[in-house]
Design a protein around this motif. Structure first.
Motif, PDB file in Angstrom:
ATOM      1  N   VAL A 253       0.799  -1.228   0.000  1.00  0.00           N
ATOM      2  CA  VAL A 253       0.000   0.000   0.000  1.00  0.00           C
ATOM      3  C   VAL A 253       0.838   1.288   0.000  1.00  0.00           C
ATOM      4  CG1 VAL A 253      -1.978  -1.063   1.139  1.00  0.00           C
ATOM      5  CG2 VAL A 253      -0.171  -0.035   2.529  1.00  0.00           C
ATOM      6  N   TYR A 254       2.152   1.174   0.213  1.00  0.00           N
ATOM      7  CA  TYR A 254       2.938   2.419   0.304  1.00  0.00           C
ATOM      8  C   TYR A 254       3.227   3.007  -1.075  1.00  0.00           C
ATOM      9  CZ  TYR A 254       7.559   0.534  -1.091  1.00  0.00           C
ATOM     10  OH  TYR A 254       8.623   0.015  -1.789  1.00  0.00           O
ATOM     11  N   ILE A 255       3.595   4.282  -1.098  1.00  0.00           N
ATOM     12  CA  ILE A 255       3.890   4.999  -2.333  1.00  0.00           C
ATOM     13  C   ILE A 255       5.403   5.074  -2.508  1.00  0.00           C
ATOM     14  CG2 ILE A 255       3.595   7.192  -3.574  1.00  0.00           C
ATOM     15  CD1 ILE A 255       1.200   7.719  -1.632  1.00  0.00           C
ATOM     16  N   PRO A 256       5.956   4.459  -3.546  1.00  0.00           N
ATOM     17  CA  PRO A 256       7.417   4.411  -3.687  1.00  0.00           C
ATOM     18  C   PRO A 256       8.044   5.751  -4.059  1.00  0.00           C
ATOM     19  CG  PRO A 256       6.358   3.356  -5.568  1.00  0.00           C
ATOM     20  CD  PRO A 256       5.272   3.664  -4.585  1.00  0.00           C
ATOM     21  N   GLN A 257       7.273   6.662  -4.646  1.00  0.00           N
ATOM     22  CA  GLN A 257       7.833   7.961  -5.026  1.00  0.00           C
ATOM     23  C   GLN A 257       7.907   8.872  -3.799  1.00  0.00           C
ATOM     24  OE1 GLN A 257       5.086   6.709  -6.671  1.00  0.00           O
ATOM     25  NE2 GLN A 257       6.147   5.923  -8.476  1.00  0.00           N
ATOM     26  N   VAL A 258       9.108   9.336  -3.481  1.00  0.00           N
ATOM     27  CA  VAL A 258       9.280  10.234  -2.344  1.00  0.00           C
ATOM     28  C   VAL A 258      10.489  11.136  -2.589  1.00  0.00           C
ATOM     29  CG1 VAL A 258      10.650   8.514  -1.068  1.00  0.00           C
ATOM     30  CG2 VAL A 258       9.563  10.397   0.160  1.00  0.00           C
ATOM     31  N   ASP A 259      10.321  12.417  -2.362  1.00  0.00           N
ATOM     32  CA  ASP A 259      11.444  13.354  -2.466  1.00  0.00           C
ATOM     33  C   ASP A 259      12.265  13.268  -1.192  1.00  0.00           C
ATOM     34  OD1 ASP A 259      10.711  14.735  -5.001  1.00  0.00           O
ATOM     35  OD2 ASP A 259       8.936  15.300  -3.846  1.00  0.00           O
ATOM     36  N   TYR A 260      13.586  13.325  -1.337  1.00  0.00           N
ATOM     37  CA  TYR A 260      14.464  13.257  -0.164  1.00  0.00           C
ATOM     38  C   TYR A 260      15.754  14.012  -0.460  1.00  0.00           C
ATOM     39  CZ  TYR A 260      16.945   9.671  -2.844  1.00  0.00           C
ATOM     40  OH  TYR A 260      17.644   9.008  -3.818  1.00  0.00           O
ATOM     41  N   VAL A 261      16.514  14.270   0.587  1.00  0.00           N
ATOM     42  CA  VAL A 261      17.812  14.927   0.445  1.00  0.00           C
ATOM     43  C   VAL A 261      18.845  14.142   1.238  1.00  0.00           C
ATOM     44  CG1 VAL A 261      16.927  17.247   0.025  1.00  0.00           C
ATOM     45  CG2 VAL A 261      17.300  16.476   2.383  1.00  0.00           C
ATOM     46  N   ASN A 262      20.112  14.364   0.878  1.00  0.00           N
ATOM     47  CA  ASN A 262      21.224  13.732   1.591  1.00  0.00           C
ATOM     48  C   ASN A 262      21.640  14.601   2.766  1.00  0.00           C
ATOM     49  OD1 ASN A 262      24.438  13.418   1.854  1.00  0.00           O
ATOM     50  ND2 ASN A 262      23.585  11.495   1.098  1.00  0.00           N
ATOM     51  N   VAL A 263      22.272  14.012   3.755  1.00  0.00           N
ATOM     52  CA  VAL A 263      22.690  14.769   4.942  1.00  0.00           C
ATOM     53  C   VAL A 263      23.620  15.919   4.593  1.00  0.00           C
ATOM     54  CG1 VAL A 263      22.389  12.956   6.667  1.00  0.00           C
ATOM     55  CG2 VAL A 263      24.519  13.050   5.339  1.00  0.00           C
ATOM     56  N   HIS A 264      24.335  15.808   3.467  1.00  0.00           N
ATOM     57  CA  HIS A 264      25.292  16.848   3.086  1.00  0.00           C
ATOM     58  C   HIS A 264      24.716  17.837   2.071  1.00  0.00           C
ATOM     59  CE1 HIS A 264      28.297  14.700   5.344  1.00  0.00           C
ATOM     60  NE2 HIS A 264      28.156  13.620   4.604  1.00  0.00           N
ATOM     61  N   THR A 265      23.448  17.697   1.725  1.00  0.00           N
ATOM     62  CA  THR A 265      22.820  18.646   0.789  1.00  0.00           C
ATOM     63  C   THR A 265      22.791  20.036   1.424  1.00  0.00           C
ATOM     64  OG1 THR A 265      21.404  16.897  -0.120  1.00  0.00           O
ATOM     65  CG2 THR A 265      20.744  19.184  -0.523  1.00  0.00           C
ATOM     66  N   PRO A 266      23.257  21.068   0.710  1.00  0.00           N
ATOM     67  CA  PRO A 266      23.236  22.431   1.278  1.00  0.00           C
ATOM     68  C   PRO A 266      21.817  22.883   1.615  1.00  0.00           C
ATOM     69  CG  PRO A 266      24.614  22.343  -0.696  1.00  0.00           C
ATOM     70  CD  PRO A 266      23.885  21.034  -0.625  1.00  0.00           C
ATOM     71  N   GLY A 267      21.712  23.705   2.653  1.00  0.00           N
ATOM     72  CA  GLY A 267      20.409  24.189   3.085  1.00  0.00           C
ATOM     73  C   GLY A 267      19.678  24.930   1.991  1.00  0.00           C
ATOM     74  N   GLU A 268      20.419  25.699   1.158  1.00  0.00           N
ATOM     75  CA  GLU A 268      19.778  26.436   0.063  1.00  0.00           C
ATOM     76  C   GLU A 268      19.087  25.495  -0.911  1.00  0.00           C
ATOM     77  OE1 GLU A 268      22.873  26.747   1.002  1.00  0.00           O
ATOM     78  OE2 GLU A 268      23.360  28.860   1.391  1.00  0.00           O
ATOM     79  N   GLU A 269      19.716  24.340  -1.175  1.00  0.00           N
ATOM     80  CA  GLU A 269      19.121  23.369  -2.089  1.00  0.00           C
ATOM     81  C   GLU A 269      17.893  22.705  -1.460  1.00  0.00           C
ATOM     82  OE1 GLU A 269      18.690  21.037  -5.568  1.00  0.00           O
ATOM     83  OE2 GLU A 269      19.677  22.930  -5.111  1.00  0.00           O
TER      84      GLU A 269
END
Length: 450
Positions: free
Chosen positions: A203-219
């Motif tokens: 039942v879960y939705i595989p599409q999910v936006d995420y970021v890496n721990v090192h992604t800059p705050g502006e991004e």
């Protein structure tokens, strides 16, 4: 409740503190929102503010501390023992607690962490302190709700209830595998309507936006703004779910960055507050003032080389402030537009096309302003046509060059990994003042023949 901070209320609170009338003081503050308590703490003496923080329960004062300006909060924390600070941190989400403890010296950090009774909470704070404060890892909180893809709906609901106790607000439910790798997200509607024996993997939705721990705050801010996200999960290098960033955290980050850029554009090289010491304020302002002074010396030197021209055509002197001001204003305008484009990633196309567009725009603006200046000068100030053309052509040339500098410099700094906000304010204004004066007298010399 509606709250209004008045002088009478402040005086009443100060009186109650002086009289040690804790019962009535608590009665006055019982229903006051933490943000309003922060406003009260900012208005009274540090000793009185510390008294209130120690009197109220940590659940309320921990939120109030986060609302305070950094300088006020720092002075209050200096008045608290490591154990008292630890009690405040235990009531905060891990990201807020990490922000607070990062303001302390390393020695005090260790003492405070040692006093935190919840070992998991302490470990999470220590983990967040390892990341750059302007990265996704530094912005994230460890509190979230996650479920395993192999669980059934019944077991999932039970586990979610336990996790939700430690989460202030549930924005999303994340799905992970047995290795804690992020797999997707779970819709609460789908969970409630699914059969009790169904597995989450169905039942879960595989599409999910995420970021890496090192992604800059502006991004992170750009992604959340683009996709209208209230929260975004954060993963480590292995793709494991380690935290989440909520919209309130990213709004605070954007506000702080905007303040830094504004100060830098105004010629303040450090993040300072109005209540900071004279030494800190001087250290933040003086470097750019020295640059402006150095630029002023160069401007004086340029003017000195045209001393004969001003003796022969004294009226030229009176237009020096106008030319310098137009150069500075146009440069700051151009750089501000470029900075905005760089910040929201909307600046597209090649540098050559950008510069050509700026040339056309500045030529149009320059011609309009030059016509107004020439007509006004001839009819109001009695210029002859030759002198008027000299001023007009100079103005057009200065505007074109200033706009190119204002466009070119921020883009180059950004490509070199330097904060382009440094290009605005005193830097652009000073450089354009010098160029404007040099261009002005060079064209005047060419046309008037001195």
């Amino acid at each position: 409740m509606q709250f209004e901070l008045t002088e009478e209320l402040i005086e009443k609170i100060e009186y109650l503190i002086e009289q040690k009338n804790d019962a009535e003081l608590l009665l006055h503050l019982e229903e006051v929102h933490p943000a309003d308590i922060a406003e009260i703490l900012s208005e009274i003496d540090i000793e009185e503010a510390t008294y209130i923080v120690k009197l109220l329960d940590s659940e309320k004062t921990s939120e109030a501390l986060m609302e305070l300006e950094e300088g006020v909060r720092e002075r209050i924390l200096d008045s608290l023992s490591p154990k008292e600070i630890a009690e405040e941190l235990e009531e905060m989400d891990t990201d807020d607690a990490a922000d607070i403890i990062s303001e302390l010296s390393e020695e005090r950090q260790q003492k405070v962490i040692a006093q935190i009774l919840d070992e998991e909470h302490a470990d999470n704070i220590v983990e967040l302190l390892r990341y750059d404060e302007d990265s996704a890892g530094g912005l994230m909180a460890k509190e979230l709700v996650k479920v395993n893809e192999n669980w059934n709906v019944t077991g999932c609901m039970s586990e979610m209830r336990n996790q939700a106790e430690n989460v202030t607000r549930v924005h999303s439910i994340y799905v992970v595998d047995d290795k804690n790798k992020l797999k997707g997200r779970l819709s609460l509607k789908d969970l409630l309507t699914a059969p009790s024996n169904a597995h989450i993997s169905d039942v879960y939705i595989p599409q999910v936006d995420y970021v890496n721990v090192h992604t800059p705050g502006e991004e992170v801010a750009r992604i959340m703004q683009k996709y209208d996200l209230e929260a975004i999960p954060v993963v480590d290098e292995m793709g494991r779910l380690v935290g989440r960033i909520t919209i309130d955290d990213i709004l605070d980050f954007v506000k702080d960055e905007a303040e830094k850029d504004y100060q830098m554009a105004a010629g303040i090289s450090e993040d300072v507050e109005a209540d900071d010491s004279i030494w800190l304020l001087t250290r933040a302002r003086l470097p750019w003032l020295i640059l402006a002074l150095f630029g002023g010396f160069i401007s004086v030197s340029v003017l000195g080389t045209f001393d004969g021209a001003m003796q022969e055509h004294a009226a030229l002197f009176f237009f020096v402030p106008l030319i310098a001001a137009m150069a500075g204003n146009v440069g700051v305008q151009s750089s501000a537009i470029v900075l905005q484009g760089l910040a929201n990633k909307s600046l597209k196309g090649s540098l050559i096309k950008r510069l050509l567009k700026e040339i056309v725009l500045s030529l149009f603006n320059g011609v309009v302003l030059a016509i107004l200046l020439i007509v006004g000068g001839i009819f109001l100030l009695g210029f002859d046509l030759t002198f008027g053309l000299t001023i007009g052509i100079s103005l057009i040339s200065v505007i074109v060059i200033a706009s190119l500098i204002g466009t070119f410099v921020p883009i180059i700094l950004d490509k070199q990994g330097i904060d382009p906000a440094m290009a605005t304010g005193p830097f652009i204004t000073t450089s354009n003042d010098i160029c404007g004066i040099l261009i002005y007298f060079s064209i005047a010399k060419l046309i008037l023949g001195f």
